[in-house]
Design a protein around this motif. Structure first.
Motif, PDB file in Angstrom:
ATOM      1  N   SER A 131       0.858  -1.226  -0.144  1.00 29.03           N
ATOM      2  CA  SER A 131       0.018  -0.250  -0.153  1.00 29.03           C
ATOM      3  C   SER A 131       0.833   1.021  -0.014  1.00 29.03           C
ATOM      4  CB  SER A 131      -1.054  -0.058   1.108  1.00 29.03           C
ATOM      5  OG  SER A 131      -1.907  -1.057   1.267  1.00 29.03           O
ATOM      6  N   ARG A 132       1.959   1.125   0.723  1.00 27.91           N
ATOM      7  CA  ARG A 132       2.785   2.335   1.054  1.00 27.91           C
ATOM      8  C   ARG A 132       3.432   2.789  -0.713  1.00 27.91           C
ATOM      9  NH1 ARG A 132       3.793   0.450   6.163  1.00 27.91           N
ATOM     10  NH2 ARG A 132       5.720  -0.660   5.579  1.00 27.91           N
ATOM     11  N   ARG A 133       3.938   1.859  -1.139  1.00 29.17           N
ATOM     12  CA  ARG A 133       4.530   1.982  -2.557  1.00 29.17           C
ATOM     13  C   ARG A 133       3.490   2.287  -3.588  1.00 29.17           C
ATOM     14  NH1 ARG A 133       7.678   0.134   0.587  1.00 29.17           N
ATOM     15  NH2 ARG A 133      10.065  -0.280   0.316  1.00 29.17           N
ATOM     16  N   LEU A 134       2.097   1.738  -3.444  1.00 31.50           N
ATOM     17  CA  LEU A 134       1.438   2.209  -4.427  1.00 31.50           C
ATOM     18  C   LEU A 134       0.949   3.741  -4.067  1.00 31.50           C
ATOM     19  CD1 LEU A 134      -0.976  -0.707  -4.501  1.00 31.50           C
ATOM     20  CD2 LEU A 134       0.516   0.121  -6.428  1.00 31.50           C
ATOM     21  N   ALA A 135       0.876   4.264  -3.102  1.00 31.64           N
ATOM     22  CA  ALA A 135       0.586   5.390  -2.491  1.00 31.64           C
ATOM     23  C   ALA A 135       1.518   6.404  -3.013  1.00 31.64           C
ATOM     24  CB  ALA A 135       0.234   5.570  -1.140  1.00 31.64           C
ATOM     25  N   LEU A 136       2.885   5.966  -2.875  1.00 31.07           N
ATOM     26  CA  LEU A 136       4.095   6.604  -3.364  1.00 31.07           C
ATOM     27  C   LEU A 136       3.865   7.098  -4.955  1.00 31.07           C
ATOM     28  CD1 LEU A 136       6.819   7.943  -2.986  1.00 31.07           C
ATOM     29  CD2 LEU A 136       7.813   5.803  -3.555  1.00 31.07           C
ATOM     30  N   VAL A 137       3.416   6.180  -5.718  1.00 31.82           N
ATOM     31  CA  VAL A 137       3.436   6.514  -7.235  1.00 31.82           C
ATOM     32  C   VAL A 137       2.139   7.562  -7.447  1.00 31.82           C
ATOM     33  CG1 VAL A 137       2.552   5.369  -9.311  1.00 31.82           C
ATOM     34  CG2 VAL A 137       4.286   4.205  -7.906  1.00 31.82           C
ATOM     35  N   GLU A 138       0.811   7.304  -6.577  1.00 31.49           N
ATOM     36  CA  GLU A 138      -0.051   8.277  -6.509  1.00 31.49           C
ATOM     37  C   GLU A 138       0.134   9.661  -6.402  1.00 31.49           C
ATOM     38  OE1 GLU A 138      -3.054   6.441  -4.391  1.00 31.49           O
ATOM     39  OE2 GLU A 138      -3.379   4.772  -6.009  1.00 31.49           O
ATOM     40  N   LEU A 139       1.197   9.673  -5.196  1.00 26.98           N
ATOM     41  CA  LEU A 139       1.492  11.003  -4.649  1.00 26.98           C
ATOM     42  C   LEU A 139       2.341  11.555  -5.570  1.00 26.98           C
ATOM     43  CD1 LEU A 139       1.677  12.927  -2.131  1.00 26.98           C
ATOM     44  CD2 LEU A 139       3.601  11.518  -1.342  1.00 26.98           C
ATOM     45  N   LEU A 140       3.666  11.280  -5.988  1.00 22.40           N
ATOM     46  CA  LEU A 140       4.496  12.310  -6.526  1.00 22.40           C
ATOM     47  C   LEU A 140       3.848  12.574  -8.172  1.00 22.40           C
ATOM     48  CD1 LEU A 140       7.549  12.975  -5.868  1.00 22.40           C
ATOM     49  CD2 LEU A 140       8.420  10.681  -7.359  1.00 22.40           C
ATOM     50  N   PRO A 141       4.223  13.672  -8.798  1.00 19.97           N
ATOM     51  CA  PRO A 141       3.400  14.128  -9.764  1.00 19.97           C
ATOM     52  C   PRO A 141       4.264  13.439 -11.051  1.00 19.97           C
ATOM     53  CG  PRO A 141       4.005  15.899  -8.471  1.00 19.97           C
ATOM     54  CD  PRO A 141       4.577  14.958  -7.734  1.00 19.97           C
ATOM     55  N   GLU A 142       3.383  13.164 -11.958  1.00 20.20           N
ATOM     56  CA  GLU A 142       4.124  12.357 -13.277  1.00 20.20           C
ATOM     57  C   GLU A 142       5.198  12.942 -13.844  1.00 20.20           C
ATOM     58  OE1 GLU A 142       4.220   9.284 -15.752  1.00 20.20           O
ATOM     59  OE2 GLU A 142       2.881   9.157 -13.937  1.00 20.20           O
ATOM     60  N   ALA A 143       5.080  14.164 -14.060  1.00 18.17           N
ATOM     61  CA  ALA A 143       6.122  15.207 -14.527  1.00 18.17           C
ATOM     62  C   ALA A 143       7.412  14.640 -13.825  1.00 18.17           C
ATOM     63  CB  ALA A 143       6.014  16.351 -14.475  1.00 18.17           C
ATOM     64  N   VAL A 144       7.348  14.495 -12.471  1.00 17.56           N
ATOM     65  CA  VAL A 144       8.507  14.474 -11.731  1.00 17.56           C
ATOM     66  C   VAL A 144       9.007  12.911 -11.965  1.00 17.56           C
ATOM     67  CG1 VAL A 144       9.459  14.168  -9.243  1.00 17.56           C
ATOM     68  CG2 VAL A 144       7.945  16.106 -10.034  1.00 17.56           C
ATOM     69  N   GLN A 145       7.947  11.962 -11.896  1.00 16.92           N
ATOM     70  CA  GLN A 145       8.286  10.486 -12.406  1.00 16.92           C
ATOM     71  C   GLN A 145       8.893  10.309 -13.576  1.00 16.92           C
ATOM     72  OE1 GLN A 145       5.348   7.766 -11.106  1.00 16.92           O
ATOM     73  NE2 GLN A 145       4.240   9.109  -9.981  1.00 16.92           N
ATOM     74  N   LEU A 146       8.768  11.005 -14.626  1.00 14.03           N
ATOM     75  CA  LEU A 146       9.280  10.839 -15.855  1.00 14.03           C
ATOM     76  C   LEU A 146      10.822  11.483 -15.800  1.00 14.03           C
ATOM     77  CD1 LEU A 146       6.353  12.400 -18.208  1.00 14.03           C
ATOM     78  CD2 LEU A 146       7.334   9.924 -17.918  1.00 14.03           C
ATOM     79  N   GLN A 147      10.939  12.332 -14.917  1.00 14.55           N
ATOM     80  CA  GLN A 147      12.448  13.190 -14.788  1.00 14.55           C
ATOM     81  C   GLN A 147      13.312  11.937 -14.144  1.00 14.55           C
ATOM     82  OE1 GLN A 147      11.088  16.646 -12.755  1.00 14.55           O
ATOM     83  NE2 GLN A 147      11.947  17.841 -14.248  1.00 14.55           N
ATOM     84  N   VAL A 148      12.529  11.155 -13.161  1.00 11.19           N
ATOM     85  CA  VAL A 148      13.380  10.100 -12.423  1.00 11.19           C
ATOM     86  C   VAL A 148      13.593   8.777 -13.495  1.00 11.19           C
ATOM     87  CG1 VAL A 148      13.370   8.399 -10.842  1.00 11.19           C
ATOM     88  CG2 VAL A 148      12.500  10.519 -10.156  1.00 11.19           C
ATOM     89  N   ARG A 149      12.484   8.669 -14.536  1.00 11.05           N
ATOM     90  CA  ARG A 149      12.693   7.589 -15.212  1.00 11.05           C
ATOM     91  C   ARG A 149      13.791   7.887 -16.341  1.00 11.05           C
ATOM     92  NH1 ARG A 149       6.579   7.175 -15.280  1.00 11.05           N
ATOM     93  NH2 ARG A 149       6.265   5.146 -14.571  1.00 11.05           N
ATOM     94  N   ASP A 150      14.001   8.958 -17.055  1.00 12.02           N
ATOM     95  CA  ASP A 150      14.883   9.422 -17.785  1.00 12.02           C
ATOM     96  C   ASP A 150      16.455   9.644 -17.146  1.00 12.02           C
ATOM     97  OD1 ASP A 150      15.088  12.026 -16.983  1.00 12.02           O
ATOM     98  OD2 ASP A 150      13.746  12.661 -18.501  1.00 12.02           O
ATOM     99  N   GLY A 151      16.498   9.632 -16.110  1.00 18.00           N
ATOM    100  CA  GLY A 151      17.869   9.883 -15.265  1.00 18.00           C
ATOM    101  C   GLY A 151      18.255  11.124 -14.943  1.00 18.00           C
ATOM    102  N   SER A 152      17.182  12.283 -15.392  1.00 14.68           N
ATOM    103  CA  SER A 152      17.378  13.590 -15.022  1.00 14.68           C
ATOM    104  C   SER A 152      17.456  13.790 -13.354  1.00 14.68           C
ATOM    105  CB  SER A 152      16.456  14.481 -15.494  1.00 14.68           C
ATOM    106  OG  SER A 152      16.295  14.370 -16.768  1.00 14.68           O
ATOM    107  N   LEU A 153      16.643  12.907 -12.527  1.00 15.58           N
ATOM    108  CA  LEU A 153      16.752  12.952 -10.952  1.00 15.58           C
ATOM    109  C   LEU A 153      16.975  11.665 -10.504  1.00 15.58           C
ATOM    110  CD1 LEU A 153      13.288  14.998 -10.349  1.00 15.58           C
ATOM    111  CD2 LEU A 153      15.691  15.624  -9.563  1.00 15.58           C
ATOM    112  N   THR A 154      17.687  11.768  -9.658  1.00 18.20           N
ATOM    113  CA  THR A 154      17.962  10.247  -9.002  1.00 18.20           C
ATOM    114  C   THR A 154      16.934   9.971  -8.139  1.00 18.20           C
ATOM    115  OG1 THR A 154      19.062  11.337  -7.094  1.00 18.20           O
ATOM    116  CG2 THR A 154      20.477  10.819  -8.888  1.00 18.20           C
ATOM    117  N   ALA A 155      16.670   8.480  -8.142  1.00 15.26           N
ATOM    118  CA  ALA A 155      15.517   8.084  -7.207  1.00 15.26           C
ATOM    119  C   ALA A 155      15.649   8.590  -5.651  1.00 15.26           C
ATOM    120  CB  ALA A 155      15.486   6.914  -7.439  1.00 15.26           C
ATOM    121  N   GLN A 156      17.036   8.811  -5.224  1.00 10.15           N
ATOM    122  CA  GLN A 156      17.360   8.977  -3.951  1.00 10.15           C
ATOM    123  C   GLN A 156      16.610  10.316  -3.640  1.00 10.15           C
ATOM    124  OE1 GLN A 156      21.251   9.206  -3.054  1.00 10.15           O
ATOM    125  NE2 GLN A 156      20.918   9.500  -0.551  1.00 10.15           N
ATOM    126  N   ILE A 157      17.112  11.237  -4.475  1.00 13.85           N
ATOM    127  CA  ILE A 157      16.702  12.776  -4.310  1.00 13.85           C
ATOM    128  C   ILE A 157      15.097  12.974  -4.451  1.00 13.85           C
ATOM    129  CG2 ILE A 157      16.664  15.014  -5.442  1.00 13.85           C
ATOM    130  CD1 ILE A 157      19.452  14.699  -5.925  1.00 13.85           C
TER     131      ILE A 157
END
Length: 367
Positions: A131-157
């Protein structure tokens, strides 16, 4: 078998974060030694004759960069849902971030209609973890998730600094992510900017996000002195490691002369040291857990003093991010590290997917 790239379906590529430095090392390894480990595919169920890639997206990208036309592949005789779960259970790449785990869980829930109970059972985790990990995906804006996917942002940050901001304001989260990307902020710079935003008033927060260059410039000009306690904590493990190595040499010499009682006593003392190291590691792991961003008791000195912000409400339906279990440090008397090229990971032959747990370890696979 050899497959041409036009025969591959890469629909699951978005479940993995791109890491440019690892990709460069994989590219060099493939150029030098060629492909050593086949990618994993299943036959697409839509009847188009293509092969759905389950594991090996980074190898495919690297081979394309090298101008290759084909890739060595292994076909698993199962459906894509079972193959995805089995691939995760046998994966030996670096540990996935909670965000990557959330992406996979979300796909399994929405596309394949797995219930939370099914996911918890298949991943050998609790329903709270799912549940916590599903909530995390719902919480973080999609634009930010795309930046993590393409390597512009690290998952840690993203996990440590952007998730707490998203709980308060999705707009501020996207703006802060854009600042991190534009200025290529490292972890320390991201921490400074996030801390200033968290502790500032509404006016200060707006100025930080509107004029990040000024804030970062003031931080660069300020002399950085490491606290004495931090320096001591950094030195102490090195001292302890040297003592353990010396004790290891002495143990080798003393073992033949030790009776059973003495060996048992020595083993108890070593276990005591191990437990203490585990406790220290657990404390560090707890500190790394993302915390809710709350306004500070006083305004930050940066920017114009303004009206203090009200207590923000958490965004809906989130339980927060679960801290990943801290890995217990192994008591090693002799340790050597090598700089081998890192690939995507070696995938084992398919086993019973229903009984496979999720193993997350260090990557030691050849390309």
């Amino acid at each position: 078998m050899q497959l041409e790239f036009h025969q591959l379906d890469l629909r699951w590529e978005h479940l993995r974060v791109r890491e440019p430095h690892r990709q460069r090392r994989l590219l060099a390894s493939l150029a030098e030694s060629g492909q050593q480990t086949p990618i994993v595919v299943v036959i697409a169920q839509d009847g188009n004759g293509r092969y759905l890639v389950i594991d090996g997206h980074k190898r495919i990208a690297a081979l394309r960069q090298l101008g290759r036309d084909t890739v060595e592949a292994m076909v698993w005789p199962m459906c894509e849902a079972e193959a995805l779960l089995l691939s995760r259970s046998q994966r030996m790449t670096p540990q996935e971030s909670a965000l990557e785990q959330g992406w996979l869980l979300s796909e399994m829930e929405q596309r394949f209609r797995y219930s939370l109970d099914d996911l918890a059972r298949r991943f050998d985790r609790s329903m709270s973890w799912v549940s916590r990990r599903l909530a995390l995906v719902e919480l973080l804006p999609e634009a930010v998730q795309l930046q993590v996917r393409d390597g512009s942002l690290t998952a840690q940050i993203a996990m440590k600094y952007l998730v707490p901001v998203a709980r308060i304001s999705a707009d501020d989260c996207e703006r802060m992510a854009a600042v991190f990307v534009k200025h290529r902020c490292e972890t320390r710079q991201a921490a400074q900017l996030y801390t200033a935003w968290r502790e500032g008033s509404r006016v200060v927060r707006e100025r930080i996000l509107a004029e990040p260059e000024l804030f970062l410039k003031t931080q660069r000009q300020a002399p950085f002195t490491k606290p004495a306690a931090v320096e001591q904590v950094e030195r102490d493990p090195e001292t302890a490691l040297a003592i353990l190595r010396r004790a290891g040499h002495r143990l080798t010499e003393a073992l033949p002369e030790m009776n059973a009682a003495q060996q048992e006593q020595a083993q108890r003392r070593i276990e005591s040291v191990r437990r203490e190291l585990n406790r220290m590691s657990d404390r560090i792991g707890k500190e790394q857990e993302p915390k809710h961003a709350e306004p500070g008791a006083a305004n930050h000195h940066y920017g114009t003093e303004g009206e203090r912000s009200e207590q923000p409400r958490d965004r809906a339906r989130t339980e927060g991010v679960a801290r990943d279990r801290a890995q217990s440090p192994a008591l090693e008397l002799h340790k050597r590290a090598g700089d081998s090229a890192e690939g995507e990971g070696r995938t084992l032959s398919p086993a019973d997917p229903g009984s496979a747990g999720i193993l997350q370890g260090q990557s030691r696979a050849s390309p």
